[in-house]
Design an enzyme around this catalytic site. Structure first.
Site, PDB file in Angstrom:
ATOM      1  N   HIS A  17       0.922  -1.242  -0.186  1.00 35.46           N
ATOM      2  CA  HIS A  17       0.001  -0.129   0.002  1.00 35.46           C
ATOM      3  C   HIS A  17       0.828   1.353  -0.020  1.00 35.46           C
ATOM      4  O   HIS A  17       1.327   1.681   1.015  1.00 35.46           O
ATOM      5  CB  HIS A  17      -0.838   0.103   1.154  1.00 35.46           C
ATOM      6  CG  HIS A  17      -2.011   1.096   1.382  1.00 35.46           C
ATOM      7  ND1 HIS A  17      -3.180   0.980   1.818  1.00 35.46           N
ATOM      8  CD2 HIS A  17      -1.911   2.306   0.743  1.00 35.46           C
ATOM      9  CE1 HIS A  17      -4.126   2.012   1.857  1.00 35.46           C
ATOM     10  NE2 HIS A  17      -3.316   2.870   1.098  1.00 35.46           N
ATOM     11  N   GLU A 200     -11.350   3.324   5.907  1.00 37.72           N
ATOM     12  CA  GLU A 200     -10.314   4.160   6.552  1.00 37.72           C
ATOM     13  C   GLU A 200     -11.081   5.144   7.305  1.00 37.72           C
ATOM     14  O   GLU A 200     -10.943   5.407   8.444  1.00 37.72           O
ATOM     15  CB  GLU A 200      -9.465   4.950   5.333  1.00 37.72           C
ATOM     16  CG  GLU A 200      -8.432   5.912   5.690  1.00 37.72           C
ATOM     17  CD  GLU A 200      -7.440   6.618   4.874  1.00 37.72           C
ATOM     18  OE1 GLU A 200      -8.046   6.492   3.509  1.00 37.72           O
ATOM     19  OE2 GLU A 200      -6.456   7.102   4.722  1.00 37.72           O
TER      20      GLU A 200
HETATM   21  N1  HPA Z   1      -6.613   7.265   1.163  1.00 34.47           N
HETATM   22  C1  HPA Z   1      -7.629   7.678   0.204  1.00 34.47           C
HETATM   23  N2  HPA Z   1      -6.906   8.184  -0.890  1.00 34.47           N
HETATM   24  C2  HPA Z   1      -5.438   8.254  -0.902  1.00 34.47           C
HETATM   25  C3  HPA Z   1      -4.819   7.800   0.208  1.00 34.47           C
HETATM   26  C4  HPA Z   1      -5.377   7.573   1.503  1.00 34.47           C
HETATM   27  O1  HPA Z   1      -4.620   7.230   2.280  1.00 34.47           O
HETATM   28  N3  HPA Z   1      -3.558   8.348  -0.232  1.00 34.47           N
HETATM   29  C5  HPA Z   1      -3.449   8.718  -1.419  1.00 34.47           C
HETATM   30  N4  HPA Z   1      -4.725   8.692  -1.906  1.00 34.47           N
HETATM   31 ZN    ZN Z   2      -3.772   4.828   0.412  1.00 35.73          ZN
END
Ligand code: HPA
Ligand code: ZN
Length: 341
Positions: A17, A200
Site C-alpha cells: 500500500h 479508512e
Molecule cells: N486514502 C485515500 N486516498 C489516498 C490515500 C489514502 O490514504 N493516499 C493517497 N490517496
Molecule cells: Zn492509501
C-alpha cells in the site's frame, strides 16, 4: 542479539500500500518545479513541510494533488519511483505493489503513457540495480464519476499487460464502492486484480460493498471493519489481506495515538494484516519507520513481526512459487535471528 529496528530492517518484507505520488519529498518537489519551470506556492522546503498538518483525509488530499503538479515528464516519474525504491530497499523490502493515480495527471494534460512509461522504467531499474521486484496498480479517483474511471481504463489499454490490477482511492466518505461496481467488473473481466480503499474513514458498510459488489482481492486500510463482528468473521474466513498504514492513520487522525492503533487486535482476531507506508513523504516515515513505530507502540512480539512479514507476501500478487521463496527467506532470517534485544 539485534535491536528491534535492525531486526525489522533485515526482515524480508513486501510493501502493498504505497501511492507513488505520496513519496514525493518536499526537496524533490522543489527540484522538479525548478527543472519544469513551475512556480510553487511555498517559499521553502520548510514552509511546505509545515503545511503537512492534517485533520482528516481531505486536508491531506488537497495538498497531495497540488504537489503532484510538478510531475510532468517521463523522467520525473522515473526519478520519483527510483528515489522511493532506494529508500524502501534500505528498509528491507524485496517486493512492492505500488499505486498510481493517472487521473491526477491526465486532467493536467500529462498523457497516460508518460506516467506509465516513466514509472515502469523506474520499476525495471529498481529490479536490476536493487533486486526489488514490483507491480503497478492503477487507482481510480472515487471523487470523480464512473464514466471517468471507464475512460481511464480505456486509456490504459496499451499498458494493461504491465499493470497488475486496479484500485480505488481519494475521498472515501460519500463515494461508496457501489459507485464503481461496473468498472470493477470490466477490470475483472480483463483479468486484472482488484483492491479498494475501504474503512479508512468510511463505515463498515463500505467494506461489505468492496467485498460483495467489487469482489476485491484485498482491502486497503480496513480499520473500521473492526466495528462489525460479522464483517471481521467474513474477512478472517476468506483470508482477505488488509493493507494497514499506521503512520498514515496517525497523521490523518484515523487514530489519536499509535498506542490505540488496531493492528495488534487485528492480528489477535486472525486478520491478515500487513504494515505499509501509504504516502511516506507526507506522513513522516517509510516502510521500516511504520513497522518500528507501531511495533514499539503496541509491544509487538518477534512472532507478530514474522507473521506480518509473511502476510505481506501471501497477500501479494506474486506467483505461489515466488511467495514460497520469500517465505523461506523469512524462515531463514528468523532462524538466524532467534531473539530481539
Ligand atoms: N486514502 C485515500 N486516498 C489516498 C490515500 C489514502 O490514504 N493516499 C493517497 N490517496
Ligand atoms: Zn492509501
Amino acid at each position: 542479539m539485534v535491536s528491534l529496528p535492525d531486526f525489522i530492517r533485515g526482515l524480508p518484507k513486501a510493501e502493498l500500500h504505497l501511492h507513488i505520488e505520496g513519496s514525493l519529498e518536499p526537496e524533490q518537489m522543489f527540484e522538479f518545479a525548478k527543472r519544469n519551470a513551475i512556480a510553487l506556492p511555498f517559499a521553502s522546503v520548510e514552509a511546505l513541510r509545515a503545511a503537512y498538518d492534517f485533520a482528516n483525509l481531505q486536508d491531506f488530499l488537497d495538498i497531495y494533488y497540488q504537489g503532484a503538479d510538478v510531475l510532468r515528464t517521463e523522467a520525473d516519474f522515473r526519478d520519483l519511483a527510483l528515489a522511493y525504491f532506494h529508500r524502501v530497499a534500505a528498509d528491507g523490502a524485496r517486493h512492492v505493489e505500488l499505486f498510481f493515480d493517472p487521473q491526477t495527471h491526465t486532467a493536467r494534460g500529462v498523457p497516460f503513457g508518460v506516467v506509465a512509461e516513466g514509472l515502469l522504467a523506474g520499476m525495471a531499474q529498481a529490479q536490476r540495480q536493487l533486486g526489488v521486484s514490483s507491480k503497478l496498480i492503477l487507482c481510480f479517483l472515487r471523487h470523480l464519476d464512473e464514466d471517468a474511471a471507464f475512460a481511464t481504463l480505456r486509456e490504459a489499454e496499451p499498458w494493461l499487460d504491465r499493470i497488475v490490477g486496479v484500485g480505488l482511492d481519494s475521498s472515501e466518505v460519500g463515494h461508496p464502492p457501489a459507485k464503481f461496481a461496473q468498472v470493477f467488473r470490466a477490470a475483472r473481466e480483463r483479468g486484472l486484480k482488484l483492491v479498494a480503499h475501504a474503512g479508512e474513514e468510511g463505515p463498515p458498510a463500505y467494506v461489505w460493498e468492496a467485498l460483495d459488489l467489487l469482489h476485491v482481492d484485498r482491502i486497503d486500510h480496513g480499520n473500521r471493519a473492526l466495528e462489525d463482528d460479522a464483517l471481521v468473521q467474513r474477512l478472517v474466513r476468506e483470508k482477505l489481506t488488509l493493507t494497514v498504514c499506521p503512520l498514515s492513520n496517525l497523521k490523518l487522525c484515523v487514530v489519536s495515538d499509535l498506542a490505540g492503533h488496531p493492528l495488534k487486535r487485528m492480528l489477535q482476531l486472525g486478520l491478515k494484516a500487513t504494515v505499509n507506508a501509504d504516502d511516506p513523504a507526507y506522513f513522516g516515515g517509510y516502510l521500516a519507520e511504520n513497522w518500528i513505530a507501531v511495533s514499539q507502540a503496541l509491544a509487538l512480539t518477534r512472532e507478530d513481526l514474522i507473521v506480518l512479514a509473511k502476510n505481506s507476501f501471501t497477500g501479494s500478487f506474486l506467483t505461489p512459487d515466488e511467495v514460497a521463496g520469500h517465505l523461506a527467506a523469512i524462515d531463514a532470517y528468523a532462524a538466524a535471528q532467534p531473539a530481539i534485544a
